[in-house]
Write an enzyme that holds these catalytic residues in place. Sequence first.
Site, PDB file in Angstrom:
ATOM      1  N   ARG A 122      38.011  21.207   1.902  1.00 13.74           N
ATOM      2  CA  ARG A 122      39.103  21.665   2.115  1.00 13.74           C
ATOM      3  C   ARG A 122      39.967  21.606   0.689  1.00 13.74           C
ATOM      4  O   ARG A 122      40.886  20.630   0.674  1.00 13.74           O
ATOM      5  CB  ARG A 122      39.848  21.138   3.354  1.00 13.74           C
ATOM      6  CG  ARG A 122      38.888  21.691   4.386  1.00 13.74           C
ATOM      7  CD  ARG A 122      39.889  21.543   5.582  1.00 13.74           C
ATOM      8  NE  ARG A 122      39.258  22.552   6.846  1.00 13.74           N
ATOM      9  CZ  ARG A 122      39.755  22.458   8.003  1.00 13.74           C
ATOM     10  NH1 ARG A 122      40.650  21.590   8.386  1.00 13.74           N
ATOM     11  NH2 ARG A 122      39.236  23.206   8.911  1.00 13.74           N
ATOM     12  N   GLN A 127      39.479  28.108   0.065  1.00 12.51           N
ATOM     13  CA  GLN A 127      40.236  28.258   1.289  1.00 12.51           C
ATOM     14  C   GLN A 127      39.577  29.471   1.934  1.00 12.51           C
ATOM     15  O   GLN A 127      39.479  29.655   3.215  1.00 12.51           O
ATOM     16  CB  GLN A 127      41.722  28.299   1.201  1.00 12.51           C
ATOM     17  CG  GLN A 127      42.500  27.244   1.063  1.00 12.51           C
ATOM     18  CD  GLN A 127      43.910  27.657   0.659  1.00 12.51           C
ATOM     19  OE1 GLN A 127      44.382  28.661   0.366  1.00 12.51           O
ATOM     20  NE2 GLN A 127      44.672  26.266   1.120  1.00 12.51           N
ATOM     21  N   ASP A 130      36.487  28.798   3.891  1.00 11.96           N
ATOM     22  CA  ASP A 130      36.410  27.830   5.008  1.00 11.96           C
ATOM     23  C   ASP A 130      36.144  28.515   6.193  1.00 11.96           C
ATOM     24  O   ASP A 130      37.041  28.833   6.950  1.00 11.96           O
ATOM     25  CB  ASP A 130      37.841  27.272   4.927  1.00 11.96           C
ATOM     26  CG  ASP A 130      38.018  25.857   5.951  1.00 11.96           C
ATOM     27  OD1 ASP A 130      37.121  25.860   6.664  1.00 11.96           O
ATOM     28  OD2 ASP A 130      39.111  25.298   5.689  1.00 11.96           O
ATOM     29  N   SER A 133      38.357  26.843   9.644  1.00  9.64           N
ATOM     30  CA  SER A 133      39.383  27.472   9.639  1.00  9.64           C
ATOM     31  C   SER A 133      39.553  28.932  10.173  1.00  9.64           C
ATOM     32  O   SER A 133      40.365  29.218  11.084  1.00  9.64           O
ATOM     33  CB  SER A 133      40.261  27.417   8.288  1.00  9.64           C
ATOM     34  OG  SER A 133      40.520  26.202   7.882  1.00  9.64           O
ATOM     35  N   TYR A 230      41.911  16.365   7.898  1.00  9.03           N
ATOM     36  CA  TYR A 230      41.417  15.983   9.180  1.00  9.03           C
ATOM     37  C   TYR A 230      42.144  14.575   9.811  1.00  9.03           C
ATOM     38  O   TYR A 230      42.737  13.801   9.155  1.00  9.03           O
ATOM     39  CB  TYR A 230      40.010  15.763   9.561  1.00  9.03           C
ATOM     40  CG  TYR A 230      39.238  16.902   8.901  1.00  9.03           C
ATOM     41  CD1 TYR A 230      38.967  18.013  10.164  1.00  9.03           C
ATOM     42  CD2 TYR A 230      38.565  17.223   8.084  1.00  9.03           C
ATOM     43  CE1 TYR A 230      38.188  19.112   9.974  1.00  9.03           C
ATOM     44  CE2 TYR A 230      37.826  18.346   7.607  1.00  9.03           C
ATOM     45  CZ  TYR A 230      37.684  19.327   8.702  1.00  9.03           C
ATOM     46  OH  TYR A 230      37.049  20.402   8.664  1.00  9.03           O
TER      47      TYR A 230
END
Length: 374
Positions: A122, A127, A130, A133, A230
């Site tokens: 991350r 991004q 990902d 996500s 996280y």
Amino acid sequence: MKIAVVSEQASGERRVAATPETARKFIALGAEVAVEAGAGAGAAIADSDYAAAGAALGDRAATLAGAEIVLAVQPPAADSLVGVAPGAWVVAIMAPFGDGRGRVEAYAAAGYEALAMDLMPRITRAQSMDVLSSQSNLAGYKAVIDAAAEYGRAFPMMMTAAGTVSAARVFVMGVGVAGLQAIATARRLGAQVSATDVRSATKEQILSLGAKPVFVEAVAGIEGEGSGGYAGEMSPEYQKAQAELVSAHIAKQDIVITTALIPGRAAPRLVSDAQLATMRPGSVLVDLAVEQGGNVEGAVAGEIVERHGVRIIGHRNTASRLAADSAALYSRNLYNFLSTFWDKEQGRPVLDAEIGDAVRLTRGGAVVNARLLS
């Protein structure tokens, strides 16, 4: 460079690893794309759409023959990749911990290079790659829609000539990507929304969406920020304080949505049977972590159960329940990943150390990922 896109074999999996849009883009890079016939059916994509994009359609054997990269959503069994030569890449959401470790070792034994999209670091430049996500965002939305379908009342406050209908009270536990989308969706439907997380940094995010933050204030010095954004594990003192706070709050809620996960570990228990018993009959609870052991005592993976008059929704693979959108986002994650590292001279992607070492599970017949070897 031949890229193969296979049909998903897992029960209930409706997503597909490439859409006509991404197939066309891979072909523009110079790759050959082969798609197993019927692979896109669950996501409402016709074979003719892939053909129009320039992909070759065929059965599984023809699709895999000579493939140097195999794209999938859930990891195919190593022995199902007949015709794929050692050294080929297998790219999927690998879930390599726990029960998935045996599958990783099978890839190593077959000589494949397994790349886990769910271990994508991350960091800013990753991004767009990902998958956790992109898929969690849709899961958070769908959790609220599922809750609304089971909840026997309206979400927004309604003032009518016959009287006022009170707004539903929604409590979101875990404010990651899924939790934030759940908050936003519940707010759009007119609910009164509150949320909690062990990471104090999420308080501003909750407020920015118009929801009420519910946080432990009495236990100082615990931020709950783990690696990669996280949540980390909390001290016993924090866990006790949080349980007391949640117990007082949850009894007043109509809908509770839990989203808490710790990578590589069983989902933390957030709601006990005793807490469920304090909720009023007709309330609904959605456990998005049910497949990793569940945040809610009594939740059953793949089922909707009722305890103390409360309906507990434990759907598996929630993102797949929005297959068309989740497949579109997932396939773009894959394209963004491979195209970023595409070497025009070699006609294939060449990974760098930062991202390559993070996602690579196997290479040269061995398990090489540091997280699996530690």
